[in-house]
Design a protein around this motif. Structure first.
Motif, short mmCIF file in Angstrom:
data_model
loop_
_atom_site.label_atom_id
_atom_site.label_comp_id
_atom_site.label_asym_id
_atom_site.label_seq_id
_atom_site.Cartn_x
_atom_site.Cartn_y
_atom_site.Cartn_z
N ARG A 164 0.86 -1.05 0.11
CA ARG A 164 -0.01 -0.02 0.02
C ARG A 164 0.84 1.21 0.16
NH1 ARG A 164 -4.34 -0.27 4.56
NH2 ARG A 164 -2.94 1.31 5.23
N VAL A 165 0.74 2.26 -1.02
CA VAL A 165 1.36 3.36 -1.21
C VAL A 165 0.71 4.34 -1.04
CG1 VAL A 165 3.40 2.21 -2.26
CG2 VAL A 165 1.38 3.20 -3.44
N LEU A 166 1.67 5.76 -0.97
CA LEU A 166 0.80 7.27 -0.92
C LEU A 166 1.32 7.73 -2.19
CD1 LEU A 166 -0.69 9.12 0.63
CD2 LEU A 166 1.48 10.08 1.76
N VAL A 167 0.61 8.39 -3.09
CA VAL A 167 0.64 8.83 -4.23
C VAL A 167 0.40 10.23 -4.39
CG1 VAL A 167 0.12 8.62 -6.75
CG2 VAL A 167 0.31 6.67 -5.46
N ALA A 168 1.25 10.86 -4.82
CA ALA A 168 1.21 12.38 -5.21
C ALA A 168 0.95 12.66 -6.74
CB ALA A 168 2.45 13.18 -4.71
N THR A 169 0.47 13.42 -6.90
CA THR A 169 -0.22 13.81 -8.32
C THR A 169 0.16 15.47 -8.86
OG1 THR A 169 -2.32 14.35 -7.85
CG2 THR A 169 -1.94 12.06 -8.48
#
Length: 77
Positions: free
Chosen positions: A47-52
């Motif tokens: 599980r990861v945190l994604v920045a856009t």
């Protein structure tokens, strides 16, 4: 920021020279798949945190042409 799960790796025979050496992973987010630059060494199933957007370019480096980047790995439940 988005929360997702790494689905797999992206293999490309041709890509922008600015992406040379950059790992690209697919991440499942709310039923959709995103192609993300991996800034933290995430692995399949994590599980990861994604920045856009602009935050992704800051995380990966201003010279890398991306719109989504993995910026964190979620360790807890």
């Amino acid at each position: 920021m988005l929360l997702g799960q790494v689905a797999g790796k992206v293999w490309a025979t041709k890509k922008s020279p600015a992406l040379t050496g950059q790992a690209l992973l697919t991440v499942a987010v709310d039923g959709a798949l995103l192609v993300c630059a991996d800034c933290v060494g995430a692995g399949e199933g994590e599980r990861v945190l994604v920045a856009t957007g602009g935050a992704a370019r800051v995380a990966a480096g201003a010279h890398i042409p991306i719109d989504a980047a993995i910026v964190g790995i979620i360790d807890g439940p």
